[in-house]
Design a protein around this motif. Structure first.
Motif, short mmCIF file in Angstrom:
data_model
loop_
_atom_site.label_atom_id
_atom_site.label_comp_id
_atom_site.label_asym_id
_atom_site.label_seq_id
_atom_site.Cartn_x
_atom_site.Cartn_y
_atom_site.Cartn_z
N HIS A 43 -0.81 -5.88 -4.33
CA HIS A 43 -1.70 -5.38 -3.29
C HIS A 43 -3.14 -5.82 -3.56
N PHE A 44 -3.56 -5.73 -4.79
CA PHE A 44 -4.90 -6.18 -5.18
C PHE A 44 -5.10 -7.65 -4.84
N ALA A 79 0.83 -1.21 0.00
CA ALA A 79 0.00 0.00 0.00
C ALA A 79 0.87 1.25 0.00
N VAL A 80 1.89 1.28 0.84
CA VAL A 80 2.77 2.45 0.90
C VAL A 80 3.56 2.59 -0.41
N GLY A 81 4.07 1.46 -0.91
CA GLY A 81 4.80 1.50 -2.18
C GLY A 81 3.93 1.99 -3.32
N SER A 82 2.70 1.49 -3.37
CA SER A 82 1.78 1.92 -4.43
C SER A 82 1.43 3.40 -4.29
N ILE A 86 3.17 -1.26 -11.45
CA ILE A 86 2.30 -2.35 -11.89
C ILE A 86 2.41 -3.54 -10.94
N VAL A 87 3.64 -3.92 -10.60
CA VAL A 87 3.84 -5.06 -9.70
C VAL A 87 3.22 -4.76 -8.33
#
Length: 129
Positions: free
Chosen positions: A79-80, A31-34, A73-74
């Motif tokens: 996360h999804f 979540a933080v990375g995204s 994208i990764v």
């Protein structure tokens, strides 16, 4: 209810053997990375001179852009997958859960692969004159 085995109490592991904590941390990290990568993506798009096709292709061809796009994208698809997995584990049981998890994995991996392929195809393509 017991507190588990003595070894489990010493290690601090519950009934899941630490898997639940690991999954929880992965959700937070992705979540933080995204979030960071989406902010970068939006700011980068706003800074483009125009949003036409040629500008977007030239932007994606830069390695400093293509690598974070692939990471985005990764991170988003991972996360999804983690989030939907929790939902499926909570609400489905038996063979329905197994089938749903297989479908989720197939769906997530195939869409992520298509997105990565698209970015890499543009990023690694030769400049058209």
């Amino acid at each position: 209810m017991g507190n588990g085995t003595q070894l489990g109490r010493v290690r601090g592991l519950g009934a899941g053997g630490g898997a639940i904590v690991h999954h929880w941390w992965l959700q937070r990290v992705t979540a933080v990375g995204s979030l960071i990568l989406v902010l970068w993506f939006v700011i980068s798009l706003v800074r483009l001179p125009s949003l036409d096709y040629a500008s977007a292709v030239m932007w994606v061809r830069q390695p400093i852009v293509a690598v974070p796009l692939c990471l985005l994208i990764v991170s988003v698809f991972w996360h999804f997958r983690l989030g939907v997995q929790v939902m499926l584990e909570d609400y489905l049981h038996g063979s329905k859960r197994v089938i749903a998890m297989l479908a989720l994995n197939f769906y997530t991996v195939s869409l992520a692969a298509m997105a990565l392929f698209s970015v890499l195809k543009v990023a690694l393509s030769a400049a058209a004159n």
